[in-house]
Scaffold this active site. Sequence first.
Site, mmCIF file in Angstrom:
data_model
loop_
_atom_site.group_PDB
_atom_site.id
_atom_site.type_symbol
_atom_site.label_atom_id
_atom_site.label_comp_id
_atom_site.label_asym_id
_atom_site.label_seq_id
_atom_site.Cartn_x
_atom_site.Cartn_y
_atom_site.Cartn_z
ATOM 1 N N MET A 1 0.837 -1.186 0.000
ATOM 2 C CA MET A 1 0.000 0.000 0.000
ATOM 3 C C MET A 1 0.873 1.237 0.000
ATOM 4 O O MET A 1 1.404 1.648 1.010
ATOM 5 C CB MET A 1 -0.912 0.014 1.224
ATOM 6 C CG MET A 1 -1.921 -1.111 1.223
ATOM 7 S SD MET A 1 -2.979 -0.993 2.660
ATOM 8 C CE MET A 1 -4.066 -2.371 2.373
ATOM 9 N N GLY A 229 8.902 -4.249 -1.376
ATOM 10 C CA GLY A 229 8.408 -3.415 -0.299
ATOM 11 C C GLY A 229 6.937 -3.533 0.039
ATOM 12 O O GLY A 229 6.491 -2.951 1.034
ATOM 13 N N ASP A 230 6.166 -4.266 -0.773
ATOM 14 C CA ASP A 230 4.732 -4.351 -0.490
ATOM 15 C C ASP A 230 4.153 -5.668 -0.984
ATOM 16 O O ASP A 230 3.097 -5.699 -1.621
ATOM 17 C CB ASP A 230 3.998 -3.176 -1.144
ATOM 18 C CG ASP A 230 2.587 -2.977 -0.586
ATOM 19 O OD1 ASP A 230 2.287 -3.531 0.489
ATOM 20 O OD2 ASP A 230 1.788 -2.274 -1.225
ATOM 21 N N LEU A 231 4.833 -6.767 -0.684
ATOM 22 C CA LEU A 231 4.335 -8.085 -1.088
ATOM 23 C C LEU A 231 3.253 -8.517 -0.107
ATOM 24 O O LEU A 231 3.421 -9.415 0.711
ATOM 25 C CB LEU A 231 5.485 -9.094 -1.132
ATOM 26 C CG LEU A 231 6.487 -8.898 -2.280
ATOM 27 C CD1 LEU A 231 7.670 -9.836 -2.128
ATOM 28 C CD2 LEU A 231 5.812 -9.109 -3.634
#
Length: 377
Positions: A1, A229-231
């Site tokens: 996000m 960074g946003d898995l």
Amino acid sequence: MSSGNGSRPQTRTKPALGETEAAELVDRVFGLKVSWIKPLPSYDDQNFHVRVSRNKDVAQGADEYVLKITNSEDSREPGLIEVQTQAMMFLSAEGFPAATPYLTKDGSIMSLESGDSGSGNRKFMVRLLTYLPGTPIAKIATNAQILYEVGKLAANLDKALAEKFHHPSAKTLHRGQFIWNLANVPLLDQYICALGQNKYRAVVEQVIEQFKGKVIPKLSSFRACINHGDLNDHNILVDSCSDSLENPQYRVSGILDFSDMSYGYYVFEVAIVIMYMMVESADPLCVGGHVLAGFESVVPLTAEERGALFLLVSGRFAQSLVIAAHTALQYPENTEYLMITAKTGWKHLMAMFEVGQAAVEEMWFKTARAYVDPVPA
């Protein structure tokens, strides 16, 4: 996000195009006729799932894409968006299930466009990305097999980017004050008032203080790399690869949303994956061991990195929960999407601290060790 640039969780720059405007944009910028369009949820960008037909008389000619309209704040950094897109193209060429851009009429991977009528003079970067099939992990009952595979995927992705990805704009990924970089948990101090005064705030304050004292001083000992960074459980798509209802098997079919890419550390990526895989799990505290085993099958962690894992996972929970609460106050109309993680996130963070670091780590490390040294039957 994603949360936009710098240390601000979100500024009022989210695009607000209607479906007709978005369809006209696809025609004007990419030269494709939209036959069907549907909005997709997004934190601070605007996304549409579109079907297009290169020949409107031939239904079979339809293709599916995601029209991604980046918020006006991030759109001021075209170099950052370009390197994110180039990373997606690189990973696709390396065999990862990442989307690739459909070029504009003038052969570019993106185009800076004027926004909707209510956005004043704001400009938004526009891309048309291939639509990836699959089901978000958030919508399946996860098991050890897919958790292991996701951990392995995360390590392979970071390793490929660290060892093989080179681009002139890669320096833009050094995002020092980027609020979603896991090194920046201390920046939450300025947004924590959004939580009010309650037991949740007390735990987050504890996380921040322990992070400052026990993680920040050790960053120089961690191995650096580029992080996705946003898995999270909505950014990883899976397909079923077995017919068994009792023991379903999955493969990753899509990796979405590279807008939080930044330079970080291998241990950051595995911590982020563990946290998001916990969100929808029926047995959240056991998740970490399976993810860690998959990750360490490619990139084994050092003792220092393992020692920071509990606080890094806790720190990501704190980031997600605090930033969501802060942003929901600014954008109450988007509260339902913003608070997805909060539905179970607070419960999981509280459980981690109630059980305690030593017990949680023992659980994770014992599970991971069993993959390497299984107990004889």
